[in-house]
Write an enzyme that holds these catalytic residues in place. Sequence first.
Site, PDB file in Angstrom:
ATOM      1  N   SER A 236       1.594   4.412   0.391  1.00 50.85           N
ATOM      2  CA  SER A 236       2.172   4.028  -0.894  1.00 50.85           C
ATOM      3  C   SER A 236       2.876   2.668  -0.788  1.00 50.85           C
ATOM      4  O   SER A 236       2.248   1.682  -0.414  1.00 50.85           O
ATOM      5  CB  SER A 236       3.115   5.144  -1.366  1.00 50.85           C
ATOM      6  OG  SER A 236       3.461   4.988  -2.715  1.00 50.85           O
ATOM      7  N   ASP A 464      -5.645   9.124  -7.643  1.00 51.42           N
ATOM      8  CA  ASP A 464      -4.255   8.925  -7.240  1.00 51.42           C
ATOM      9  C   ASP A 464      -3.432   8.538  -8.462  1.00 51.42           C
ATOM     10  O   ASP A 464      -3.703   7.515  -9.097  1.00 51.42           O
ATOM     11  CB  ASP A 464      -4.175   7.814  -6.182  1.00 51.42           C
ATOM     12  CG  ASP A 464      -2.808   7.723  -5.511  1.00 51.42           C
ATOM     13  OD1 ASP A 464      -1.790   7.891  -6.219  1.00 51.42           O
ATOM     14  OD2 ASP A 464      -2.765   7.462  -4.299  1.00 51.42           O
ATOM     15  N   HIS A 491      -1.818  11.910  -4.304  1.00 54.91           N
ATOM     16  CA  HIS A 491      -1.273  10.633  -3.867  1.00 54.91           C
ATOM     17  C   HIS A 491      -1.343  10.550  -2.353  1.00 54.91           C
ATOM     18  O   HIS A 491      -0.654  11.300  -1.664  1.00 54.91           O
ATOM     19  CB  HIS A 491       0.181  10.499  -4.348  1.00 54.91           C
ATOM     20  CG  HIS A 491       0.823   9.201  -3.973  1.00 54.91           C
ATOM     21  ND1 HIS A 491       0.201   7.981  -4.138  1.00 54.91           N
ATOM     22  CD2 HIS A 491       2.048   8.928  -3.446  1.00 54.91           C
ATOM     23  CE1 HIS A 491       1.009   7.022  -3.745  1.00 54.91           C
ATOM     24  NE2 HIS A 491       2.126   7.562  -3.300  1.00 54.91           N
TER      25      HIS A 491
END
Length: 523
Positions: A236, A464, A491
Amino acid sequence: MHRRTPALLAAALLLAGCTTTAGTPVAQTERRGPTGAVPQGLERFYGQSLTWEDCAGYAETDDDRKTITADGMRCAHLTVPLDYTKPGGDTITIGVLRKQATRPQDRIGSLVINPGGPGAAGLSTAARLSSEAGLNERFDFVGFDPRGVGSSDPVITCLTDRERDEERAEDDEVDTSAAGVAKQNEENKDFAAKCAQRTGKGAAMLANVGTRDVVKDIDVLRSALGDEKLTYLGFSYGTRIGTTYAETFPANVRAMVLDGALDPSQDVVDELVAQGQGFQKAFTDFVGWCVQRQDCSLGRDASQAQAAFQALVRPLETRPVTLADGRKLSYGDATTGVVQALYSEQLWEPLNTGLNELKQNQGRYLMLLADAYEERDQTTGEYSSTQDAFTAIRCVDDPRVTDPAVVLQAQTRYKQAAPFLDDGNPPSAALDACAFWPVPNTGEPHLPQVQGLPPTLVISTTGDPATPYEAGVNLAKALGGGLLTYEATQHTAFLQGDSCVDDAGKAYLEDLTLPAAGKRCSS
């Protein structure tokens, strides 16, 4: 991201001790650096010794404590300059965890891991992932709490636990009247002031917590660990750290896996809108799963599910649900809980349960989901540093938005991108805390300019919600690296149980072999 998703030792090994009489390891000091390139003036940092000790004192929560004190986990503090332009000035410390390779004779080096955020603490992530895919056989697993976060010192501190609870319960964001906007502006201005007042080293700390400085800390860590080149895994927001490191120290990279990428060229508004689109798609996928069930909280007609959802949550704007412990489930907490559940298909079951509870004027499950997002301890009511750090880092990583007209346009676009989260009120022109931040930004969106970077691997998931698939495609292209596509709604993907993804990532990290062009895995 919602509302606010083999090197050789360079120096002698110095041992301070081995074990206590009871068999518990005591502190052990070692020096492995300096190794690799060392910037002038920073020699004492790059060549520092690290004292590895029990990790219990590094934990923020009880869950962290259980994870990072497991067998083989050791922790240390890395000393770095507060301001890299003043290496002889103030210093701060970075919390670091290491689980050494279980086959030391075949050790490649350290795998340095960042879980994202920004502002997420990294010790427990590295400890937890060390059991996955067999990578710990040949790599030391290393996690770190970025500057200002978790076990690092000082910690970014803006709100008390009580103030955080009160902020969540107030639901000020739904009042978009002129008076409501003025109140939000004052509260955000006050929040920025409190961050400067309550954070150790004050504004000087806030000015140096951005990604620009975190990557320099990582390079110090690389050398202190004894690695000539960095092997890195970022999830991320951790992909932004990896990208910035690749730009700043391209010759120091051995391998880099970037999973759940942020598009480095997007500004904060475009990123917000893209994220809204991602969560809308995840919500649609949840609805598709839900309507096949007899107990679907949103009914059996997918075309009516969004309206059913809004009919459930919008009344919370004026009539929050009181829980057994006296806390109140606000509209903001309910939608935060929903967003938390949309990060992974594994949370769809509790999300459906939570929405069914809401029909009965109960909010326990949604509050548990919201608390998980906000990182509030269920036993103590204490919050981790993540949310305060999230704001502080974003406020210096990107240019601030101070024009109410731009904010209004951004909120309008977000409601259009994620209509399931439309609260039924007009868009708000309220400025966020970054508009009032006491120090300037130190970064801005741009395509990375890298020269001499070895091939990197980007993993991007088609569904995602927080970091949309195309962002990964764009980042892989910008870095000239490989792309692995994962077909799922969640995610990030690496080291999360999918053998196709894990095998490809492991082969790359160990042998530097990229997956074949166009490689796809599916859940």
